[in-house]
Design an enzyme around this catalytic site. Structure first.
Site, PDB file in Angstrom:
ATOM      1  N   HIS A 111     -60.766 -72.883  18.712  1.00  0.00           N
ATOM      2  CA  HIS A 111     -61.643 -72.926  17.489  1.00  0.00           C
ATOM      3  C   HIS A 111     -60.908 -71.998  16.536  1.00  0.00           C
ATOM      4  CE1 HIS A 111     -65.312 -71.244  15.745  1.00  0.00           C
ATOM      5  NE2 HIS A 111     -65.513 -70.666  15.544  1.00  0.00           N
ATOM      6  N   ASP A 147     -68.968 -70.247  21.209  1.00  0.00           N
ATOM      7  CA  ASP A 147     -67.419 -69.618  20.707  1.00  0.00           C
ATOM      8  C   ASP A 147     -66.826 -68.263  20.948  1.00  0.00           C
ATOM      9  OD1 ASP A 147     -67.054 -72.242  19.550  1.00  0.00           O
ATOM     10  OD2 ASP A 147     -68.116 -71.714  17.715  1.00  0.00           O
TER      11      ASP A 147
HETATM   12  C1  GRF Z   1     -60.303 -78.880  15.382  1.00  0.00           C
HETATM   13  O1  GRF Z   1     -60.216 -77.667  14.266  1.00  0.00           O
HETATM   14  C2  GRF Z   1     -61.253 -77.721  15.948  1.00  0.00           C
HETATM   15  O2  GRF Z   1     -60.175 -76.713  15.509  1.00  0.00           O
HETATM   16  C3  GRF Z   1     -62.014 -78.161  15.961  1.00  0.00           C
HETATM   17  O3  GRF Z   1     -62.233 -79.199  16.040  1.00  0.00           O
HETATM   18  C4  GRF Z   1     -61.692 -79.588  15.378  1.00  0.00           C
HETATM   19  C5  GRF Z   1     -60.917 -80.853  15.889  1.00  0.00           C
HETATM   20  O4  GRF Z   1     -59.538 -81.589  15.151  1.00  0.00           O
HETATM   21  N1  GRF Z   1     -63.057 -76.981  17.420  1.00  0.00           N
HETATM   22  P1  GRF Z   1     -58.987 -82.866  16.245  1.00  0.00           P
HETATM   23  O5  GRF Z   1     -59.859 -83.765  17.129  1.00  0.00           O
HETATM   24  O6  GRF Z   1     -57.925 -81.809  17.215  1.00  0.00           O
HETATM   25  O7  GRF Z   1     -57.700 -83.180  15.497  1.00  0.00           O
END
Ligand code: GRF
Length: 220
Positions: A111, A147
């Site tokens: 998160h 979360d």
């Molecule tokens: C990340 O910022 C993660 O923390 C959130 O969604 C985003 C996903 O990014 N849960 P990616 O697909 O891993 O580039």
């Protein structure tokens, strides 16, 4: 020794998936990715997995009448890969309590905030609006509430004066890519375990010093 097997669930870009792929490419890393599942077809994360030779599956939630039947199918696909750990990496579906309870302490999430602050979406906008001096990211075991769950690893970054949500997101994302492989390593090596809903990490050395923003030197 057999490596710890991961199933990674994504919905998009997959940059956190890529950080795990890169970590697993090192034979000394204690985990490997057995399966990548996306609930959205044709996303970049699926390409990343295919390029790395990792089996992929697409399970569109739109093909199911309700959350439970989607999750039953998702659970069956994941179980076929026999993972030790399921990693949510930008997976944008809320999972029901029923699903979460099927993977006790074997389901983790990333998160982009310092939980328990700023649960939910649009974290970076809300951090800026709140005037917080620090932002960050968290890897945690998943519990039924959104979360929520025992925290495994966190990274903090300063908020800069000129930040907008994009610049802050980029600074946080760079840390996400470090802490996801770290959290998986700790679990795979049996060095992170849940006791009384807190994670005990074996041999964790606290980082030296404190982070202060603005830096004291600038304000003296
Ligand atoms: C990340 O910022 C993660 O923390 C959130 O969604 C985003 C996903 O990014 N849960 P990616 O697909 O891993 O580039």
């Amino acid at each position: 020794m057999a490596r710890f097997k991961l199933a990674v669930l994504i919905s998009g870009r997959g940059s956190n998936l890529q950080s795990l792929i890169d970590a697993c490419a090192d034979p000394a890393y204690p985990a490997e990715i057995a399966l990548v599942v996306s609930n959205i077809p044709d996303v970049l994360g699926l390409e990343r997995a295919k390029k790395a030779g990792i089996p992929t599956a697409v399970l569109s939630h739109k093909n199911f009448n309700d959350r439970e039947s989607f999750e039953d199918a998702l659970d069956a696909i994941i179980r076929e890969a026999e993972p030790d750990l399921v990693c949510l990496a930008g997976f944008m579906r809320i999972l029901t309590e029923g699903f979460v309870r099927r993977w006790p302490d074997r389901l983790i999430n990333i998160h982009p905030s310092l939980l328990p602050a700023f649960r939910g979406l649009h974290t970076h906008e809300r951090v800026l609006e709140a005037g917080a001096r620090f932002a960050g990211c968290t890897i945690h075991f998943v519990r039924p509430a959104m979360d929520d769950g025992p925290i495994i690893v966190q990274a903090a970054v300063p908020v800069h004066a000129g930040d907008d949500a994009d610049s802050l997101a980029a600074r946080v994302l760079a840390e996400e890519h470090k802490i996801y492989p770290l959290a998986v390593r700790l679990i795979a090596e049996g060095r992170a375990r849940v006791e009384n809903e807190r994670v005990i990490v074996d041999a964790a050395t606290p980082p030296p010093g404190a982070l202060i923003n603005p830096a004291p030197g600038e304000t003296a």
